[in-house]
Scaffold this active site. Structure first.
Site, PDB file in Angstrom:
ATOM      1  N   HIS A  17       0.724  -1.216   0.133  1.00 10.85           N
ATOM      2  CA  HIS A  17      -0.029   0.025  -0.152  1.00 10.85           C
ATOM      3  C   HIS A  17       0.680   1.379  -0.037  1.00 10.85           C
ATOM      4  CE1 HIS A  17      -4.022  -1.738   0.826  1.00 10.85           C
ATOM      5  NE2 HIS A  17      -3.114  -2.883   1.139  1.00 10.85           N
ATOM      6  N   ASP A  54       3.450   9.528  -0.672  1.00 12.13           N
ATOM      7  CA  ASP A  54       2.210   8.865  -0.384  1.00 12.13           C
ATOM      8  C   ASP A  54       2.118   7.878  -1.432  1.00 12.13           C
ATOM      9  OD1 ASP A  54       0.060   8.369   1.054  1.00 12.13           O
ATOM     10  OD2 ASP A  54      -0.664  10.311   1.330  1.00 12.13           O
TER      11      ASP A  54
HETATM   12  C1  GDG Z   1      -2.059   3.953   3.367  1.00 10.92           C
HETATM   13  C2  GDG Z   1      -0.983   4.914   2.498  1.00 10.92           C
HETATM   14  C3  GDG Z   1      -2.803   4.631   0.676  1.00 10.92           C
HETATM   15  C4  GDG Z   1      -8.561   9.603   8.313  1.00 10.92           C
HETATM   16  N1  GDG Z   1      -9.105  10.195   9.418  1.00 10.92           N
HETATM   17  C5  GDG Z   1     -10.119   9.665   9.648  1.00 10.92           C
HETATM   18  C6  GDG Z   1     -10.558   8.770   8.746  1.00 10.92           C
HETATM   19  N2  GDG Z   1      -9.537   8.444   7.860  1.00 10.92           N
HETATM   20  C7  GDG Z   1      -9.429   7.739   6.690  1.00 10.92           C
HETATM   21  C8  GDG Z   1      -9.562   8.520   5.348  1.00 10.92           C
HETATM   22  C9  GDG Z   1      -9.005   7.583   4.500  1.00 10.92           C
HETATM   23  C10 GDG Z   1      -8.000   6.853   5.196  1.00 10.92           C
HETATM   24  O1  GDG Z   1      -8.174   7.042   6.703  1.00 10.92           O
HETATM   25  C11 GDG Z   1      -6.385   7.548   5.107  1.00 10.92           C
HETATM   26  O2  GDG Z   1      -6.113   6.899   3.927  1.00 10.92           O
HETATM   27  P1  GDG Z   1      -4.945   7.556   3.110  1.00 10.92           P
HETATM   28  O3  GDG Z   1      -4.705   7.096   1.636  1.00 10.92           O
HETATM   29  O4  GDG Z   1      -5.195   9.131   3.025  1.00 10.92           O
HETATM   30  O5  GDG Z   1      -3.396   7.331   4.098  1.00 10.92           O
HETATM   31  P2  GDG Z   1      -2.891   6.052   4.954  1.00 10.92           P
HETATM   32  O6  GDG Z   1      -3.445   6.112   6.104  1.00 10.92           O
HETATM   33  O7  GDG Z   1      -1.242   6.703   5.068  1.00 10.92           O
HETATM   34  O8  GDG Z   1      -2.930   5.031   3.864  1.00 10.92           O
HETATM   35  C12 GDG Z   1      -1.696   5.583   1.424  1.00 10.92           C
HETATM   36  C13 GDG Z   1      -3.668   3.733   1.664  1.00 10.92           C
HETATM   37  O9  GDG Z   1      -2.709   3.189   2.665  1.00 10.92           O
HETATM   38  C14 GDG Z   1      -4.451   2.755   0.878  1.00 10.92           C
HETATM   39  O10 GDG Z   1      -3.675   1.742  -0.003  1.00 10.92           O
HETATM   40  O11 GDG Z   1      -3.423   5.533  -0.247  1.00 10.92           O
HETATM   41  O12 GDG Z   1      -0.888   6.042   0.524  1.00 10.92           O
HETATM   42  O13 GDG Z   1      -0.155   5.505   3.114  1.00 10.92           O
HETATM   43  O14 GDG Z   1      -9.815   6.618   4.071  1.00 10.92           O
HETATM   44  O15 GDG Z   1     -10.960   8.618   5.083  1.00 10.92           O
HETATM   45  N3  GDG Z   1     -11.700   7.995   8.594  1.00 10.92           N
HETATM   46  C15 GDG Z   1     -12.614   8.140   9.475  1.00 10.92           C
HETATM   47  N4  GDG Z   1     -12.425   8.943  10.688  1.00 10.92           N
HETATM   48  C16 GDG Z   1     -11.178   9.888  10.637  1.00 10.92           C
HETATM   49  O16 GDG Z   1     -10.979  10.782  11.706  1.00 10.92           O
HETATM   50  N5  GDG Z   1     -13.707   7.520   9.770  1.00 10.92           N
END
Ligand code: GDG
Length: 475
Positions: free
Chosen positions: A164, A373
């Site tokens: 990921h 990212d």
């Molecule tokens: C890794 C990789 C890749 C965040 N705060 C809350 C919340 N979130 C959810 C968001 C989003 C997820 O968490 C974060 O996903 P990201 O992709 O932005 O980042 P990482 O956590 O670093 O994820 C990344 C991912 O894996 C998938 O392969 O895209 O590059 O680093 O869905 O909405 N959700 C809720 N409350 C929050 O306060 N419910």
């Protein structure tokens, strides 16, 4: 002897459930929100699937259980293993190393030993529950040794792996004292998936250089005649699910309420991230602070809401970051705030999905500026929620999402002046210009959702071991 029960097995560091306290004071499981479980649930139901992962509490052994029809198989981790395998090797060695060394990775031999031990435990568990010829899908950087460990125990299985996070260029990966073991660990899979084609190329090149196997384009040829395919599968979100949530009257009303409580500013900018040093929070807040202090934006007109979800709070780098961001927000607000008007609203908390959707609906400009990212799902979630084609996305070139969301206002997060002018451009663009950009991004996100991502990966995984089958391209 093979005694398995599951035709399809997902292995991830965490089970897709959290333990919550019920109103009567007892505890119960709740499915954790997230695209991966949404996408894999139907596949698991169709195939008598099982999900292997840690349940989130140290030093607790639990029996397999069924939750909402999902077969969950908890893996035990001791307190020391949480510190060494999870917080240590996974999050203080691999995480910074794979993210362009934006923080210095730490190398400790005892962390590595714990990583090997825990990976073996996951592999052994999977070897027990997979039926003959089952499909096993291993997820992410915490479990890179599982494919080969599992293949040694169960050569009959079809094994896929998906990373990921980014896979770094050879120049950085080389630093890892256990680089060869990691590469060999991954080579147990039939298909190794990455977010970006560049990451797949980095992996193939490293395998050629460091392990000495023959490669041709995205194919690796092992001495025993087996082949391993390395390809990009950019992950996505449950796009229709987000749009549906954003269209509910409750979310629409809440979005209006959020704007109201911010004093109905002309422009609301929004950042939502796990509080992580890869996400570029410092750079983004500094750029916004300067726009206010140099008079490009007026404190009565623009507010920045930054949600930073608590994350990895016991890891030193994350404690330092938390203090840094607190100080930076305090400084910006102290320098330029007026009574009743704070330029930055900083929320160190996590929220329900509906509140996230309301924030996405309320924001005029979404600012996503990671230094590196794998993909970044927040950028895609914002786009999915903007069903009226309004709003603008400022997006770092260094997020995987940038290669799909070409109509975003793309920035180099290291270039503060560049970021300031892009934020201004997004704020001041005509509604027509922003609608044009948003339409293009929405087409991309709505047509390429997480279900298609999972289907593409699993289709390829069922084909790779049959060299005579023609590999169909995703439709
Ligand atoms: C890794 C990789 C890749 C965040 N705060 C809350 C919340 N979130 C959810 C968001 C989003 C997820 O968490 C974060 O996903 P990201 O992709 O932005 O980042 P990482 O956590 O670093 O994820 C990344 C991912 O894996 C998938 O392969 O895209 O590059 O680093 O869905 O909405 N959700 C809720 N409350 C929050 O306060 N419910």
């Amino acid at each position: 002897m093979v005694t398995g029960t599951a035709d399809f097995v997902v292995i991830a560091n965490r089970l897709p459930v959290d333990r919550v306290t019920s109103p009567d004071g007892g505890t119960m499981w709740r499915t954790s929100p997230g695209g991966l479980v949404t996408a894999l649930e139907p596949v698991m139901r169709r195939n008598g699937g099982a999900w292997i992962g840690w349940h989130g509490a140290a030093d607790e052994k639990l029996k397999p259980f069924v939750h909402n029809g999902l077969h969950l198989v908890p893996v035990h981790l001791s307190e020391d293993e949480v510190a060494e395998y999870y917080e240590g090797f996974s999050n203080s060695t691999l995480w910074p190393l794979y993210h362009d060394v934006v923080a210095p990775p730490e190398f400790h031999r005892e962390w590595w030993d714990a990583y090997v031990r825990v990976n073996r435990r996951f592999a052994e568990r999977a070897a027990k529950i997979a039926k003959p010829d089952a499909v096993v899908w291993v997820q992410d950087y915490q479990l890179q040794l599982v494919p080969t460990m599992l293949r040694e125990l169960r050569p009959d299985l079809r094994i896929g792996f998906f990373l990921h996070i980014p896979f770094p260029p050879a120049e950085l990966f080389q630093q890892l004292p256990w680089r060869r073991q990691i590469l060999e660990g991954l080579l147990g899979a039939d298909l190794v998936g990455f977010q970006m084609p560049g990451a797949a190329q980095n992996f193939v090149r490293l395998v050629r250089q460091r392990v000495g196997h023959k490669t041709h384009r995205d194919m690796i040829y092992l001495p025993d005649g087996r082949t391993v395919l390395a390809q990009a599968y950019p992950i996505s979100i449950d796009a229709a699910g987000f749009e549906e949530l954003a269209r509910t009257p409750e979310v629409i009303a809440r979005a209006a309420e959020i704007r109201e409580s911010l004093g109905n500013p002309r422009t609301m900018l929004l950042g939502i991230d796990r509080l992580d040093y890869t996400k570029g929070l410092r750079q983004r807040l500094r750029a916004f602070g300067e726009l206010i202090s140099d008079g490009s934006l007026h404190v009565d007109d623009a507010v920045f809401v930054q949600v930073a979800t608590p994350s990895r709070e016991r890891v030193d780098q994350y404690k330092i970051l938390r203090d840094d961001i607190n100080r930076l927000v305090g400084r910006i607000n102290g320098d330029v705030a007026r009574i009743g008007q704070q330029p930055v609203t900083y929320l160190h908390a996590s929220y329900p999905r509906a509140e996230m959707a309301a924030l996405y609906r309320a924001a005029d400009v979404m600012v996503v500026t990671p230094l590196r990212d794998g993909m970044n799902l927040v950028a895609k979630e914002y786009v999915a929620c903007r069903y009226d084609d309004r709003g603008a996305l400022v997006l770092s070139e260094f997020a995987g999402a940038a290669s799909e969301l070409k109509s975003a206002y793309q920035v180099n997060p290291h270039d503060i002046n560049g970021m300031k002018s892009m934020m201004l451009a997004a704020i001041n663009a005509s509604p027509r210009e922003n609608a044009r950009r948003m339409k293009a991004m929405r087409k991309q996100v709505m047509e390429n959702d997480i279900e298609l991502w999972a289907a593409n990966f699993l289709r390829e995984l069922t084909l790779v071991r049959n060299p005579h089958a023609k590999n169909p391209r995703p439709v």
